[in-house]
Design a protein around this motif. Structure first.
Motif, short mmCIF file in Angstrom:
data_model
loop_
_atom_site.label_atom_id
_atom_site.label_comp_id
_atom_site.label_asym_id
_atom_site.label_seq_id
_atom_site.Cartn_x
_atom_site.Cartn_y
_atom_site.Cartn_z
N UNK A 274 4.88 -27.96 18.26
CA UNK A 274 3.62 -28.08 19.00
C UNK A 274 3.15 -29.53 19.05
N UNK A 275 3.33 -30.25 17.96
CA UNK A 275 2.89 -31.65 17.89
C UNK A 275 3.60 -32.49 18.94
N UNK A 276 4.91 -32.31 19.07
CA UNK A 276 5.68 -33.13 20.00
C UNK A 276 5.72 -32.54 21.41
N UNK A 277 5.23 -31.32 21.57
CA UNK A 277 5.21 -30.65 22.86
C UNK A 277 4.02 -31.11 23.71
N UNK A 278 3.07 -31.81 23.07
CA UNK A 278 1.87 -32.26 23.77
C UNK A 278 2.13 -33.48 24.64
N UNK A 279 1.33 -33.61 25.67
CA UNK A 279 1.26 -34.87 26.41
C UNK A 279 0.57 -35.89 25.51
N UNK A 280 0.67 -37.17 25.84
CA UNK A 280 -0.09 -38.19 25.13
C UNK A 280 -1.58 -37.85 25.22
N UNK A 295 4.18 -26.62 3.83
CA UNK A 295 3.75 -28.00 4.00
C UNK A 295 4.36 -28.56 5.27
N UNK A 296 3.78 -29.67 5.75
CA UNK A 296 4.29 -30.35 6.95
C UNK A 296 4.29 -31.85 6.69
N UNK A 297 5.34 -32.54 7.15
CA UNK A 297 5.42 -33.99 7.04
C UNK A 297 5.72 -34.56 8.41
N UNK A 298 4.89 -35.52 8.83
CA UNK A 298 5.06 -36.17 10.13
C UNK A 298 4.94 -37.68 9.95
N UNK A 302 3.52 -41.70 14.44
CA UNK A 302 3.44 -40.73 15.53
C UNK A 302 2.05 -40.09 15.60
N UNK A 303 1.45 -39.86 14.43
CA UNK A 303 0.09 -39.33 14.43
C UNK A 303 -0.85 -40.30 15.14
N UNK A 304 -0.66 -41.57 14.88
CA UNK A 304 -1.50 -42.59 15.51
C UNK A 304 -1.11 -42.79 16.98
N UNK A 305 0.17 -42.95 17.22
CA UNK A 305 0.63 -43.36 18.55
C UNK A 305 0.47 -42.29 19.62
N UNK A 306 0.57 -41.01 19.24
CA UNK A 306 0.47 -39.96 20.25
C UNK A 306 -0.99 -39.61 20.56
N UNK A 307 -1.90 -39.97 19.65
CA UNK A 307 -3.32 -39.76 19.92
C UNK A 307 -3.68 -38.29 20.04
N UNK A 308 -4.77 -38.04 20.77
CA UNK A 308 -5.20 -36.67 20.99
C UNK A 308 -5.89 -36.06 19.80
#
Length: 370
Positions: A274-280, A295-298, A302-308
């Motif tokens: 879902x995280x990478x399925x989003x548009x910017x 747990x989840x690790x990202x 990418x958390x910063x750069x993809x925004x939203x």
């Protein structure tokens, strides 16, 4: 005088549920006694049975219910015997810090009945004369002929709706619909992807469609569920067992990704998808409930750069007193197909079998009809 009724009880962790006789008190101040007409079998009930919620056994299961008010306690002015109601597991208190800030859908002190429902008989006695106190699932406990709730949990709706359809907005339908409409704030022209096409996911699909989404993409590993998702408004389907769902959604959205992605599964792998399925600058909404040990690790870049926005949706950020009547009206007006969620109608003694069917993915909802 306590009411002696039949009910479905989870007595021990992981053990099959039992049909037992329980005692339900007359309503006290701020409470309502409800004769249950129908109650859906939800994954949350299975989590209670398996001890994944807490260990406060025995549990009185069932929470996705509709019924008729039989009696109200002192101080209750907005309900009366004969009212047709859907039961909500969130009843805002009106006084906590969230309610005072105008956000009652996040109420941190939601109301439940204060008197216990109990097993009939036994050596341990309560003041009302019953035996072992029961912990009602989500403060409701509606796999029973009657249940006791806080009056604020009983929301009046149009009695023209059939109970087995109406009751489903009390949990799964409201959670999914609200995840799209309230939490995700899907708007006209948006593209939306929904991962997981069970009851909650299909409700999210319906909500996105009603909200005006231009494209609603259903993602699942089960072709049968994908076929069913089109009934609720999916315009496209992706079988993630056969193809990379992130790439498939991007292809369906001009190479960009969806404006809103709703994870109705709640697993690390689906959250990452879902995280990478989003548009910017897109929005991710998690409404599927994860296990406590997940747990989840990202990558932080990418958390910063993809925004939203990354949002969790609690009960679809709903206000039951506002939203339940609206969803029933949309159903009666032909815009929300609540009947489509009802796979089968069963009796109280078939709940354990319904859990097995749910685990195998054979049903959207089995509904106990009393």
């Amino acid at each position: 005088m306590p009411h002696e009724v039949h009910a479905v009880v989870a007595a021990k962790q992981g053990a099959p549920v039992e049909l037992r006789t329980i005692l339900v008190p007359d309503p006290g101040p701020g409470e309502a006694l409800v004769a249950v007409q129908a109650c859906g079998v939800c994954h949350t009930d299975l989590h209670y049975r398996d001890g994944a919620i807490n260990d406060e056994f025995p549990f009185l299961l069932g929470h996705e219910a509709a019924g008729i008010v039989e009696a109200v306690g002192p101080g209750v002015t907005d309900l009366a015997p004969g009212d047709f109601v859907v039961l909500a597991w969130r009843a805002p208190c009106g006084t906590c810090r969230s309610c005072r800030r105008g956000r009652p859908w996040y109420c941190f002190d939601s109301r439940n009945a204060t008197q216990p429902m109990t097993l009939a008989g036994g050596t341990s006695r309560t003041k009302s004369g019953g035996g072992t106190p029961l912990t009602p699932a989500l403060g409701i406990g509606a796999f029973a002929e009657k249940t006791l709730v806080a009056a604020g949990q009983a929301v009046k709706v149009d009695p023209a709706a059939r109970p087995e359809a109406a009751g489903l907005i009390g949990c799964g339908v409201m959670a999914g619909y609200g995840a799209a409409v309230h939490t995700g704030q899907v708007g006209s022209g948006d593209t939306v992807a929904v991962i997981g096409c069970g009851g909650v996911g299909n409700a999210a699909i319906a909500g996105a469609s009603i909200a005006g989404a231009r494209r609603v993409i259903a993602v699942d590993i089960d072709e049968r569920k994908l076929d069913g998702a089109t009934r609720f408004g999916a315009t496209h389907t992706v079988n993630s067992r056969r193809t990379d769902p992130v790439e498939a959604v991007r292809e369906l959205t001009g190479g960009h990704g969806a404006d809103v992605v709703i994870d109705a599964v709640g697993r690390p792998e689906t959250y990452r998808q879902a995280f990478y399925m989003r548009d910017l600058a897109g929005t991710l909404v998690q409404v599927g409930v994860p296990a406590p040990d997940m747990t989840i690790e990202l990558p932080l870049i990418d958390l910063f750069g993809r925004g939203g926005a990354l949002k969790s949706s609690w009960y679809g950020d709903s206000l039951p007193s506002r939203d339940f009547p609206v969803l029933i009206d949309r159903h009666l007006g032909g815009r929300l197909d609540l009947d489509g969620f009802v796979t089968e109608r069963i009796t109280l003694d078939e709940v354990e079998s319904a859990f097995e069917k749910m685990h195998r993915g054979e049903v959207l909802r089995s509904v106990v009809v009393l």
